[in-house]
Design an enzyme around this catalytic site. Structure first.
Site, short mmCIF file in Angstrom:
data_model
loop_
_atom_site.label_atom_id
_atom_site.label_comp_id
_atom_site.label_asym_id
_atom_site.label_seq_id
_atom_site.Cartn_x
_atom_site.Cartn_y
_atom_site.Cartn_z
N HIS A 1 39.64 43.93 45.91
CA HIS A 1 39.80 44.36 44.53
C HIS A 1 38.43 44.31 43.84
O HIS A 1 37.70 43.32 43.98
CB HIS A 1 40.80 43.44 43.80
CG HIS A 1 41.02 43.84 42.39
ND1 HIS A 1 41.82 44.90 42.04
CD2 HIS A 1 40.50 43.35 41.24
CE1 HIS A 1 41.81 45.04 40.72
NE2 HIS A 1 41.02 44.12 40.22
N ASN B 1 35.00 51.48 52.27
CA ASN B 1 34.81 50.21 52.98
C ASN B 1 34.97 50.35 54.50
O ASN B 1 34.75 49.38 55.23
CB ASN B 1 35.79 49.15 52.45
CG ASN B 1 35.26 48.47 51.20
OD1 ASN B 1 34.27 47.77 51.24
ND2 ASN B 1 35.91 48.72 50.06
C1 GRF Z 1 36.96 49.82 46.24
O1 GRF Z 1 36.20 49.59 45.09
C2 GRF Z 1 38.04 48.82 46.37
O2 GRF Z 1 37.70 47.60 45.81
C3 GRF Z 1 39.15 49.46 45.60
O3 GRF Z 1 39.04 50.82 45.92
C4 GRF Z 1 37.69 51.12 46.15
C5 GRF Z 1 37.54 51.89 47.41
O4 GRF Z 1 38.16 53.11 47.27
N1 GRF Z 1 40.39 48.83 45.88
P1 GRF Z 1 37.54 54.39 48.01
O5 GRF Z 1 37.44 54.04 49.44
O6 GRF Z 1 36.17 54.62 47.42
O7 GRF Z 1 38.51 55.49 47.75
#
Ligand code: GRF
Length: 221
Positions: free
Chosen positions: A115, A24
């Site tokens: 989440h 993200n």
């Molecule tokens: C995302 O799907 C988020 O919603 C969750 O972890 C994922 C991101 O993790 N909490 P990463 O950056 O791919 O390690």
């Protein structure tokens, strides 16, 4: 030439915590959040997302949970590391640790998480596989304020995706992630602009302020 009026509202200082890819981070760093990401922290030294921080020239730190005997001790160290950067907002972006009240209280009302499910459905891990197993036709993601209860805080924004017959946990994860990248910067921006009002579990969005964020020198004395 007239100098621009000083802005009354200071830009918010945003700290982001990750544990893995930081998937993200590009959308957070690539959008106008109404604030600045001043630091990216991780509980894992090998988190790929730290490379994004390095490439973007953003301060970063690691506090390894393995160096602490209790969750509370780890959380206290994390709070101390974050406070060095005086964050107005702490954003959990794939931070895979269960936090204790030591952490959630330190940043109460200025701590948000993303989440990968439509909460309150599927709190916890393996959300995409569980969504498929339960046969839901809509799945998605949620940005919410973090409270001591896991994945249960007031919801700021959600986005849904259709679950298709040929979806797997991986294809669903990819579809949901694309939605995460939309709603996460949007939710952070609402926070930074002071537009979120929390009433119990309900978050409402205040209209954009019509008050200009400029002041004359006279108004500031
Ligand atoms: C995302 O799907 C988020 O919603 C969750 O972890 C994922 C991101 O993790 N909490 P990463 O950056 O791919 O390690």
């Amino acid at each position: 030439m007239t100098a621009p009026y000083p802005r009354l509202a200071a830009r918010k200082r945003i700290a982001v915590l990750i544990s893995g890819r930081g998937s993200n981070l590009p959308s957070l760093l690539g959008n106008d959040l109404g604030g600045d990401v001043v630091v990216i922290g991780s509980n894992k030294a090998d988190a790929k997302g730290l490379d994004i921080a390095r490439d973007a020239g953003i301060a970063h730190f690691v506090v390894s949970h393995k160096d602490f005997e209790t969750r509370e001790a780890f959380d206290a160290a994390l709070v101390a590391a974050l406070n060095e950067y005086r964050p107005d907002l702490v954003v959990l972006a794939g931070f895979m640790r269960i936090t204790t009240p030591v952490f959630t209280q330190a940043f109460a009302a200025r701590l948000i998480n993303i989440h990968p499910s439509l909460l309150p459905s599927f709190p916890g891990l393996h959300t995409h596989a569980r969504a498929l197993q339960e046969g839901v036709k809509l799945h998605g993601c949620t940005v919410h304020f973090v409270t001591p209860e896991l994945d249960r805080g007031p919801i700021i924004a959600q986005a849904a995706v259709q679950v298709e017959d040929d979806d797997t946990a991986d294809t669903l994860a990819a579809k949901v992630l694309r939605q995460e990248q939309q709603i996460f910067p949007y939710a952070v921006r609402l926070f930074c602009d002071g537009r979120l009002r929390v009433d119990g579990l309900r978050v409402t969005t205040l209209p954009k302020s019509t008050t200009p964020v400029i002041a004359t020198a006279a108004a500031r004395v």
